[in-house]
Design an enzyme around this catalytic site. Structure first.
Site, PDB file in Angstrom:
ATOM      1  N   GLU A   1       6.098   9.534 -10.741  1.00 31.45           N
ATOM      2  CA  GLU A   1       6.442   8.472 -10.131  1.00 31.45           C
ATOM      3  C   GLU A   1       7.820   8.297 -10.173  1.00 31.45           C
ATOM      4  O   GLU A   1       8.423   8.715 -11.327  1.00 31.45           O
ATOM      5  CB  GLU A   1       5.521   7.331 -10.895  1.00 31.45           C
ATOM      6  CG  GLU A   1       5.768   5.955 -10.633  1.00 31.45           C
ATOM      7  CD  GLU A   1       5.028   4.834 -11.298  1.00 31.45           C
ATOM      8  OE1 GLU A   1       4.670   5.306 -12.360  1.00 31.45           O
ATOM      9  OE2 GLU A   1       4.850   3.749 -10.942  1.00 31.45           O
TER      10      GLU A   1
ATOM     11  N   LYS B   1       2.022   2.052  -3.653  1.00 28.77           N
ATOM     12  CA  LYS B   1       1.167   1.490  -5.109  1.00 28.77           C
ATOM     13  C   LYS B   1       0.763   0.120  -4.582  1.00 28.77           C
ATOM     14  O   LYS B   1       1.476  -0.722  -4.523  1.00 28.77           O
ATOM     15  CB  LYS B   1       2.210   1.753  -6.153  1.00 28.77           C
ATOM     16  CG  LYS B   1       1.364   1.536  -7.381  1.00 28.77           C
ATOM     17  CD  LYS B   1       2.445   1.671  -8.785  1.00 28.77           C
ATOM     18  CE  LYS B   1       1.597   1.554  -9.989  1.00 28.77           C
ATOM     19  NZ  LYS B   1       2.551   1.800 -10.941  1.00 28.77           N
TER      20      LYS B   1
ATOM     21  N   CYS C   1       0.203   6.217 -11.095  1.00 26.54           N
ATOM     22  CA  CYS C   1       0.234   5.771 -12.186  1.00 26.54           C
ATOM     23  C   CYS C   1      -0.980   4.679 -12.558  1.00 26.54           C
ATOM     24  O   CYS C   1      -2.073   5.099 -12.570  1.00 26.54           O
ATOM     25  CB  CYS C   1       1.389   5.116 -12.858  1.00 26.54           C
ATOM     26  SG  CYS C   1       1.737   4.977 -14.254  1.00 26.54           S
TER      27      CYS C   1
END
Lengths: 270, 270
Positions: A42, A113, A146
């Site tokens: 990330e 995200k 993540c």
């Protein structure tokens, strides 16, 4: 669909703010990996801990109009590699914590995200759509980033949409995820590639220690490769993407067919 | 809600078909456990491998009209224990793979397994409603049975409905579940009590080996207690049910609040 591919996961520690340096390393390491697919962590072009949204904006990359992203596409094309990596994505006056899948033909897909961790909420805009599965010759690829791991709904949705391989760029500071990804692989029957960074960042009042231990798991939960907690690593596995089509557990159980969505309505609300 | 309770998980190996013997052992072991809550394995009153539906029917128990179930209620009342156990439940001409929660006041709640494993499909009717959370003085209790673990939707739904403790009677033959329950606990922030049986059954053309290793996990995934793979065991933990109300991960993350159900619609279909 290719029968077998080489999938790599490249764990490294970026120098904060050095976008050009990171992109150079991505080129160097992707070349070295000689793989069909490589996954990077990330926010690997920038580092993680922005002092504020403005600083993040200044290090963000516009997918459709920047030399940085053009360079990333060039890497995928030159190395004939499907490239997955996290970066701060500028889009007008918004900035997202995004992951790109760039194909060797230069085609780009982005996931933004949707579930932000801790101070990311003060920096980024939350993603504005569910992650999508991208069909490629090396398998159907899903991306999550993540903290998304803790929401079983994300990986499940991707797998139901036919994902063979979940690419999971991460900057993990907690210790749960690597263990929990075992469940994500077996409950969904998919390959998962969690590419974490390592090292320390101290740019605000707190110090962040990233946990490394990037890993590749099979659809049966077998640990195919794992990096250490504190060093540059290229780990890889030769995998058969179509193995993830097999959801059979017993002669009478195809565990996706066995789902009873009529009883899952509770998931549609908080 | 009690501040702290003693929760036990009683792993044993029933003798196939000996309902009276099993109920006697349940009484003996529940008495010995001296707990607020005890969880027994799946189908503990009967054993697992029925030759056919008829045989299962002959060993099944009617909740509202049988001396066997009256005896189980008596055990909960006499020992002042919340009792969770699996049994074959007769209901008219149907038979379910069920779990009962019986309170010390004699109140009974039943969950009928909705996702059947392997030949259970030839024996049992599938459950006809989603599992429900039962509010008690020792915490909000959710039940799921064995194979339900592989469907993250089940534990998630129970946790969203406020479950503190997931009681999980099992007859596990595969090796994934005990590891995967770590994810169930941490992704939902709940206690999970997986009570498995051990031992071998050979009643048809195949031999079944049950894997033992019953376990109790905290909402943070800590292994509070675990049994061995091949012996009678009473394991227990003194737990604070309200710990499962805390879904805070960081100052800015309450991970149930962080869910984005608008992006989870895919879960509503197969």
């Amino acid at each position: 669909l290719k029968t077998e591919i080489k999938a790599s996961c490249i764990q490294f520690c970026p120098e904060f703010g050095d976008t050009v340096g990171s992109i150079n390393r991505i080129f160097e390491l992707t070349t070295k990996a000689e793989s069909d697919l490589v996954v990077f962590p990330e926010l690997i072009t920038s580092g993680y801990e922005f002092k504020d949204r403005e600083e993040c904006f200044s290090l963000s990359i516009d997918v459709s109009n920047s030399s940085e992203f053009a360079n990333l596409i060039e890497i995928a094309v030159k190395t004939h590699t499907y490239l997955v990596l996290g970066f701060p994505e500028r889009a007008g006056d918004q900035v997202f914590n995004s992951s790109a899948l760039i194909s060797p033909s230069g085609e780009t897909n982005i996931y933004r995200k949707i579930q932000l961790f801790d101070r990311e909420k003060e920096i980024f805009d939350p993603g504005d759509e569910a992650p999508k599965v991208i069909k490629t010759e090396i398998g159907n690829i899903g991306m999550m980033i993540c903290f998304d791991w803790i929401f079983p709904e994300i990986c499940r949705s991707l797998a139901l949409d036919g994902a063979h391989i979940i690419c999971h760029p991460s900057n993990l500071v907690l210790s749960y995820c690597q263990r929990a990804m075992f469940a994500r692989s077996v409950e969904n029957g998919v390959f998962t590639i969690t590419c974490n960074r390592y090292g320390v960042e101290r740019r605000t009042d707190r110090q962040l220690q990233f946990t490394g231990r990037s890993q590749i798991l099979s659809p049966k939960g077998k640990l195919l490769a794992q990096a250490s907690e504190n060093e540059d690593s290229i780990i890889f596995a030769n995998i058969r993407p179509a193995d993830a089509d097999d959801k059979k557990l017993t002669d009478l159980n195809q565990f996706f067919e066995d789902r009873r969505p009529e009883f899952y309505q509770r998931l549609q609300t908080k």
